[in-house]
Design an enzyme around this catalytic site. Structure first.
Site, PDB file in Angstrom:
ATOM      1  N   SER A  86       0.838  -1.200   0.000  1.00 53.73           N
ATOM      2  CA  SER A  86       0.000   0.000   0.000  1.00 53.73           C
ATOM      3  C   SER A  86       0.873   1.249   0.000  1.00 53.73           C
ATOM      4  CB  SER A  86      -0.949  -0.026   1.205  1.00 53.73           C
ATOM      5  OG  SER A  86      -0.208  -0.200   2.389  1.00 53.73           O
ATOM      6  N   LEU A  87       0.353   2.333   0.573  1.00 53.61           N
ATOM      7  CA  LEU A  87       1.045   3.631   0.630  1.00 53.61           C
ATOM      8  C   LEU A  87       1.367   4.156  -0.761  1.00 53.61           C
ATOM      9  CD1 LEU A  87       3.492   3.054   3.645  1.00 53.61           C
ATOM     10  CD2 LEU A  87       1.260   4.176   3.651  1.00 53.61           C
ATOM     11  N   CYS A  88       0.430   3.994  -1.686  1.00 58.68           N
ATOM     12  CA  CYS A  88       0.613   4.522  -3.048  1.00 58.68           C
ATOM     13  C   CYS A  88      -0.631   5.296  -3.493  1.00 58.68           C
ATOM     14  CB  CYS A  88       0.947   3.411  -4.029  1.00 58.68           C
ATOM     15  SG  CYS A  88      -0.112   1.956  -3.949  1.00 58.68           S
ATOM     16  N   GLY A  89      -1.217   6.030  -2.553  1.00 57.61           N
ATOM     17  CA  GLY A  89      -2.373   6.861  -2.891  1.00 57.61           C
ATOM     18  C   GLY A  89      -3.588   6.015  -3.255  1.00 57.61           C
TER      19      GLY A  89
END
Length: 324
Positions: A86-89
């Site tokens: 994750s952590l990709c908008g």
């Protein structure tokens, strides 16, 4: 009002988070550079091969085969590209939303007839949670593009399409346009979609060698009538004025179609990987900027509280001395 200790603790926490987001942004930027080079080198080749093959299939009256003929859809496969982390908008959320939209269009077939081929852990988990059957899990492809696995997947989808187990295959992925722009894309993989070539406005272009849909049907009808009236009339003639096929049609199609299929899957994978790194880089840059702004506000609040505490202490000292 929070105490000085609480504000100082929060400043340390935000500083720690900022270091993480800044490091992740730099890592994503480095990975993006390599992924961008790969997709920029591959995309022109795949685009030109797709254009040549579709133009050839659209222009030749005899070039149609099982991969170009549309049939009633009873079972559909969706190849969806996401990331493993994750952590990709909104990268994964957008893919999952489009996958659900595509699946909803075939809702009348039943969930058991909508097979998901997930490339990436996020879309695999969501598809399993929604109850769709999975054609396999290809989580390793989302981290490292592997041509061999793309060839195996293209061969599996092609075999099932020929055998009638699947009537249509669609791709759902992000097309990498630039570091700040990733276009959500839905593309038909099988049967080969000739509409992109047939629906272009070639009527006013007198130099165009691409056949329209009407002219293609006319060529087929004319050849059928000529063969019925005189079977030997077409012996030794080229297929038309645009293409002369050597050594024969089947050999050309057997060479081009598998190459086109696995290149389409591989290019979509490279597109998705580059888009993921770009989305993560932008998301981490935004998070770092937000942390900087938050730190400015916390430092200002800390300085005000410290100054107020010093002022209160001075007032207490002055007040005490006056009373004495």
């Amino acid at each position: 009002m929070p105490s000085l200790k609480e504000i100082k603790t929060r400043i340390a926490s935000v500083n720690s988070t900022r270091k993480i987001t800044s490091a992740m942004k730099m890592v994503a930027s480095s990975k993006l550079h390599h992924a961008q080079v790969m997709i920029e080198n591959m995309l022109p080749y795949e685009t030109m091969l797709e254009h040549i093959l579709k133009t050839f299939l659209a222009s030749e009256a005899d070039a149609s085969n099982v991969f170009t003929i549309e049939r009633p859809v009873k079972r559909v496969a969706i190849v969806a590209y996401s990331s493993n982390s994750s952590l990709c908008g909104g990268f994964n959320a957008n893919i999952i939303k489009l996958m659900q939209t595509v699946a909803a269009e075939y809702e009348a077939l039943g969930k058991e007839n909508i097979v998901i081929y997930p490339v990436g852990r996020k879309v695999a988990e969501k598809a399993a949670k929604l109850g769709y059957p999975l054609g396999g899990v290809f989580t390793e492809l989302a981290d490292k593009a592997d041509v061999k696995q793309c060839i195996d997947l293209a061969r599996e989808l092609g075999t099932k399409f020929v055998d009638g187990e699947i009537d249509k295959v669609e791709l759902v992925y992000h097309h990498f346009k630039s570091a700040g722009s990733q276009i959500l894309t839905r593309k038909t993989f099988l049967p080969i979609d000739l509409k992109s070539e047939l629906t272009k406005d070639h009527y006013r272009d007198l130099k165009s060698t691409v056949a329209t849909k009407e002219s293609q049907e006319y060529l087929r009808k004319r050849d059928t009538e000529q063969q019925a009236s005189s079977p030997r009339m077409l012996d030794g003639k080229p297929l038309n004025d645009n293409f002369v096929v050597e050594p024969d049609m089947n050999t050309i199609l057997k060479a081009l179609l598998p190459k086109y299929a696995h290149l389409l899957l591989y290019t979509a994978l490279l597109d998705s990987i580059a888009s993921e790194h770009a989305a993560r880089m932008v998301a981490m840059q935004t998070a770092t900027d937000n942390a900087d702004e938050l730190l400015r506000g916390l430092n200002l609040q800390y300085n005000k509280s410290r100054q107020q505490a010093i002022t209160n202490e001075l007032l207490d000292i002055v007040g005490g001395s006056v009373n004495n």
